[in-house]
Design an enzyme around this catalytic site. Structure first.
Site, PDB file in Angstrom:
ATOM      1  N   HIS A   1      62.989  44.765  75.063  1.00  0.00           N
ATOM      2  CA  HIS A   1      62.490  43.617  74.317  1.00  0.00           C
ATOM      3  C   HIS A   1      62.210  43.942  72.861  1.00  0.00           C
ATOM      4  O   HIS A   1      62.142  43.045  72.024  1.00  0.00           O
ATOM      5  CB  HIS A   1      61.209  43.075  74.963  1.00  0.00           C
ATOM      6  CG  HIS A   1      60.631  41.911  74.229  1.00  0.00           C
ATOM      7  ND1 HIS A   1      59.558  42.026  73.374  1.00  0.00           N
ATOM      8  CD2 HIS A   1      61.014  40.618  74.166  1.00  0.00           C
ATOM      9  CE1 HIS A   1      59.294  40.846  72.839  1.00  0.00           C
ATOM     10  NE2 HIS A   1      60.156  39.978  73.306  1.00  0.00           N
ATOM     11  N   CYS A   2      62.066  45.211  72.520  1.00  0.00           N
ATOM     12  CA  CYS A   2      61.579  45.555  71.178  1.00  0.00           C
ATOM     13  C   CYS A   2      62.680  45.756  70.144  1.00  0.00           C
ATOM     14  O   CYS A   2      62.808  44.981  69.201  1.00  0.00           O
ATOM     15  CB  CYS A   2      60.709  46.812  71.259  1.00  0.00           C
ATOM     16  SG  CYS A   2      59.174  46.574  72.181  1.00  0.00           S
ATOM     17  N   ILE A   3      63.464  46.804  70.287  1.00  0.00           N
ATOM     18  CA  ILE A   3      64.369  47.209  69.212  1.00  0.00           C
ATOM     19  C   ILE A   3      65.468  46.179  68.928  1.00  0.00           C
ATOM     20  O   ILE A   3      65.792  45.936  67.764  1.00  0.00           O
ATOM     21  CB  ILE A   3      64.963  48.600  69.504  1.00  0.00           C
ATOM     22  CG1 ILE A   3      63.826  49.626  69.610  1.00  0.00           C
ATOM     23  CG2 ILE A   3      65.923  49.019  68.401  1.00  0.00           C
ATOM     24  CD1 ILE A   3      64.281  51.020  69.952  1.00  0.00           C
TER      25      ILE A   3
ATOM     26  N   VAL B   1      65.179  43.008  69.256  1.00  0.00           N
ATOM     27  CA  VAL B   1      64.566  41.719  68.932  1.00  0.00           C
ATOM     28  C   VAL B   1      63.704  41.765  67.675  1.00  0.00           C
ATOM     29  O   VAL B   1      63.841  40.925  66.775  1.00  0.00           O
ATOM     30  CB  VAL B   1      63.720  41.219  70.127  1.00  0.00           C
ATOM     31  CG1 VAL B   1      62.973  39.940  69.771  1.00  0.00           C
ATOM     32  CG2 VAL B   1      64.605  41.002  71.351  1.00  0.00           C
ATOM     33  N   ASP B   2      62.819  42.751  67.588  1.00  0.00           N
ATOM     34  CA  ASP B   2      61.829  42.770  66.504  1.00  0.00           C
ATOM     35  C   ASP B   2      62.445  42.754  65.106  1.00  0.00           C
ATOM     36  O   ASP B   2      61.950  42.045  64.217  1.00  0.00           O
ATOM     37  CB  ASP B   2      60.910  43.979  66.658  1.00  0.00           C
ATOM     38  CG  ASP B   2      60.083  43.915  67.937  1.00  0.00           C
ATOM     39  OD1 ASP B   2      60.203  42.905  68.659  1.00  0.00           O
ATOM     40  OD2 ASP B   2      59.335  44.860  68.218  1.00  0.00           O
TER      41      ASP B   2
END
Length: 434
Positions: A279-281, A283-284
């Site tokens: 979910h992080c790299i 998306v952010d």
């Protein structure tokens, strides 16, 4: 805290210090559930809220659905009678602290989708009482806490900083990490007011017994979270792009990285892979791109890094084709064993996994794909056997789970294409790295 502290602030601070405050956590995924359970371990009563009834049923049956969170921890929390898992949001009325840990995905047009945050705050609007501390942990763009959450809270008739309190503290969960977890990873907090910041700091110190770094505003805390993961995205993209150059020049990228890592300063080790997932790299950085555009800034480096990482599944398939051709085989119709499809090792999370893109590309070439992944239950998988490996044209390792028997692969594979530098000493003469 300020010298002129309100009676509401003093009361809530005392309840936190004595662990009489009831903690509500909205969203019981990889972020919210570990936080709620750690608060229980520290002596708080925690009520976990999630609209997913399957999650609630699983927890109330004392079962964890998170691969690196043992069911015994859920069982102990329930048996302590200090943990409740529910989809009944009216119980928010019983809470003193509400932590929002909901997903923040990307919309189809690559803009931020903060609908889950808005939905959570709407529940809070319905049921929160005065003297409540609300903390947003979901990763989001700078300005969300002040421009979205704050006005919605004040619509209840409360004055933030006086009747209730609001802060942002970015989650820092790394699923599958055996060394760092919710308890031993420092927290960053930024409140709407200094008192909001200090109350949030006090809560995390009591609930997690961890270091807390205070910043001046929620926007600073929101931005630092985007920096953390954009830093990783850009550096991963750099090494992925360099891997393409090295392959074209017949240079071993892994040897290059090992050599560079001998420098004791000014270098941080990153390794190539099939893309970025979770979910992080993936998306952010898009959140950062979007908010930059709102201020007339095109973050070209971040945009380029995003494109490089998104190109890696295609590059992996090209490399696989290259190795098949070396063995006088074609990609079309090839029998390929895929090892691992989760976005990282030893978790059951497939969100944004580049392995899924690679599998789809291979299926588009009419490959006969057999997936081996002991962490996956929602798609067809097979057990790893010598016969399975022998009958395949090749094996590609997309996620290097530690519980895979790599000895079977090493002994029986016609060739092995390892995109993850698996921690196993392969002796197969047809072993290739990305």
């Amino acid at each position: 805290m300020n010298k002129k502290m309100s009676s509401k602030l003093l009361l809530l601070a005392e309840k936190i210090q004595t662990k009489q405050a009831v903690v509500g956590v909205i969203g019981l995924g990889y972020v919210g559930l570990p936080l709620a359970l750690e608060a229980v371990k520290s002596g708080f009563v925690a009520i976990g809220f999630d609209k997913n009834r399957d999650k609630i049923n699983s927890l109330n049956q004392k079962k964890s659905y998170i691969s690196d969170l043992q069911s015994i921890i859920v069982q102990e929390a329930l048996e302590s009678e200090r943990f409740i898992a529910t989809d009944q949001f009216e119980l928010l009325q019983q809470t003193d602290i509400i932590v929002i840990c909901v997903p923040t995905p990307i919309a189809a047009d690559k803009s931020p989708d903060i609908s889950y945050i808005e939905e959570a705050v709407m529940k809070i609007q319905q049921y929160m009482t005065t003297d409540t501390l609300v903390i947003l942990e979901s990763t989001t763009y700078p300005g969300t806490t002040r421009e979205i959450v704050y006005p919605m809270i004040e619509q209840c008739g409360y004055t933030v900083g006086n009747d209730c309190f609001l802060a942002y503290s970015p989650e820092r969960i790394d699923p599958g990490n055996r060394h760092f977890n919710v308890k031993n990873t420092p927290k960053v907090v930024g409140g709407l007011t200094e008192d909001c910041t200090q109350l949030a700091k006090l809560f995390y110190e009591q609930a997690l017994q961890t270091k807390v770094h205070c910043v001046s505003t929620p926007e600073v805390a929101e931005m630092e979270k985007l920096l953390e993961n954009t830093f990783r995205q850009v550096n991963i993209a750099l090494i992925n792009e360099l891997s393409k150059v090295c392959h074209a020049m017949n240079i071993n990228i892994w040897e290059v990285v090992d050599a560079a890592a001998t420098k004791p300063y000014g270098f941080m080790r990153f390794t190539p892979g099939p893309g970025v997932g979770g979910h992080c790299i993936p998306v952010d950085p898009k959140y950062l791109l979007w908010i930059g555009q709102q201020y007339g800034i095109h973050a070209s480096l971040i945009d380029a890094a995003d494109k490089v990482n998104e190109s890696m599944p295609k590059f992996v398939v090209e490399r696989l084709t290259y190795y098949l051709n070396m063995h006088h085989k074609q990609l079309v119709g090839a029998k390929i064993i895929v090892i691992g499809v989760t976005y990282k090792p030893n978790v059951n999370d497939i969100r944004e996994s580049p392995a899924l893109n690679i599998v789809q590309l291979l299926k588009g070439m009419h490959c006969d794909i057999q997936i081996v992944d002991p962490f996956i239950k929602d798609m067809p998988t097979v057990s790893l056997t010598p016969q399975l490996v022998q009958q395949a044209d090749g094996v590609i390792i997309l996620t290097n789970h530690s519980m895979i028997d790599y000895g079977i692969i090493d002994s029986h594979a016609n060739f092995i294409f390892d995109t993850r530098q698996t921690d196993y000493a392969f002796n197969n003469e047809n072993y290739y790295k990305l």
